[in-house]
Scaffold this motif. Sequence first.
Motif, short mmCIF file in Angstrom:
data_model
loop_
_atom_site.label_atom_id
_atom_site.label_comp_id
_atom_site.label_asym_id
_atom_site.label_seq_id
_atom_site.Cartn_x
_atom_site.Cartn_y
_atom_site.Cartn_z
N ASP A 21 5.22 -3.55 0.22
CA ASP A 21 4.07 -3.50 1.15
C ASP A 21 4.25 -4.38 2.39
O ASP A 21 3.50 -4.26 3.35
CB ASP A 21 2.72 -3.76 0.49
CG ASP A 21 2.36 -5.22 0.21
OD1 ASP A 21 2.99 -6.16 0.75
OD2 ASP A 21 1.41 -5.44 -0.58
N GLU A 24 4.91 -2.18 5.47
CA GLU A 24 3.82 -1.30 5.89
C GLU A 24 2.77 -2.02 6.73
O GLU A 24 2.15 -1.40 7.60
CB GLU A 24 3.19 -0.65 4.67
CG GLU A 24 4.03 0.45 4.05
CD GLU A 24 5.31 -0.03 3.39
OE1 GLU A 24 6.34 0.66 3.48
OE2 GLU A 24 5.29 -1.14 2.79
N ALA A 28 5.63 -0.16 9.70
CA ALA A 28 5.75 1.24 9.27
C ALA A 28 5.63 2.20 10.45
O ALA A 28 6.25 3.27 10.47
CB ALA A 28 4.71 1.57 8.20
N ALA A 74 5.61 5.19 -0.09
CA ALA A 74 5.32 4.72 1.26
C ALA A 74 6.49 5.00 2.20
O ALA A 74 6.31 5.37 3.36
CB ALA A 74 5.01 3.22 1.24
N LYS A 196 1.43 5.57 9.53
CA LYS A 196 1.53 4.16 9.19
C LYS A 196 0.48 3.77 8.15
O LYS A 196 0.80 3.12 7.14
CB LYS A 196 1.37 3.29 10.44
CG LYS A 196 1.23 1.80 10.13
CD LYS A 196 1.11 0.95 11.37
CE LYS A 196 0.87 -0.52 11.00
NZ LYS A 196 0.97 -1.44 12.14
N SER A 199 1.08 5.28 4.78
CA SER A 199 2.16 4.56 4.13
C SER A 199 1.66 3.27 3.51
O SER A 199 1.99 2.93 2.37
CB SER A 199 3.26 4.28 5.17
OG SER A 199 4.38 3.67 4.59
N LEU A 200 0.82 2.53 4.25
CA LEU A 200 0.25 1.29 3.71
C LEU A 200 -0.65 1.57 2.51
O LEU A 200 -0.58 0.87 1.49
CB LEU A 200 -0.53 0.56 4.80
CG LEU A 200 -1.26 -0.72 4.38
CD1 LEU A 200 -0.28 -1.74 3.80
CD2 LEU A 200 -2.01 -1.32 5.56
#
Length: 251
Positions: A21, A24, A28, A74, A196, A199-200
């Motif tokens: 993480d 991200e 990201a 992600a 983005k 993905s997070l």
Amino acid sequence: MELEKPIVAPFKVLVIVAHPDDIEFGSAGSVAVWTAAGAEVIYCIVTDGAAGSNDKDVIYNQLVERRQAEQNEAAQIVGVKEVVFLGYADGALTPSMELRRDLTRLIRKLRPDRVLIMDPTQVLISGEGFDYINHPDHRAAGEASLYAVFPSAETRPIFPELLEEGLEPHHVNELYLMMNDKPNIAIDVTTVWDKKIQSLLAHRSQVGEDVADMIRKWDVATGKEVGVELAESYRVMRFIDATPEKDTPAE
């Protein structure tokens, strides 16, 4: 600070961070821009992510597996096909020679044009309505990555065991430092911002949808500095390859 010029493929980027993480939150969007332009991006996650829960009933092996699955998901959202997990203990990372060797090995193996790392110099971080003590794992991963880029990756006598593995030295042309308080390059992530955030939010064990508002404020503020809607920023260093050219056989 200025906007980054578009990359020209083929181009390879290695991103090294401490935890699943970490990428991200700050990078990201940049990754999505690079992969859309044809770059190959590889992630390296240094720790196992096992300290990502304070639940007294958590089963740590299951949490590690879940966080790796979340990171893989992600990565795929922003076009990254390969994620390397080094598996160091989360919360107890140090910039050891072992870690530097592992990262040097990875750099020599992948031979990236650009390496993106966490800035090891940042300790106390403050923003509008936001104060943060930088996680020591972030700094440890950043320091080991920094010295893997230089001098270890490009210096033959350092880690000679890597030569025995067939891994020749490699010069990295560009270093991007995230979470830096003196950025000089921004990347317009306006068109990929939805990717983005998706993905997070793939890191469901760590974040909820409420985090999107905070991230957007950060990216809006950065975007204003360079005249775009949303942007991510870095301190970027570019290096001249001073490696002597191999002798050319006489004709």
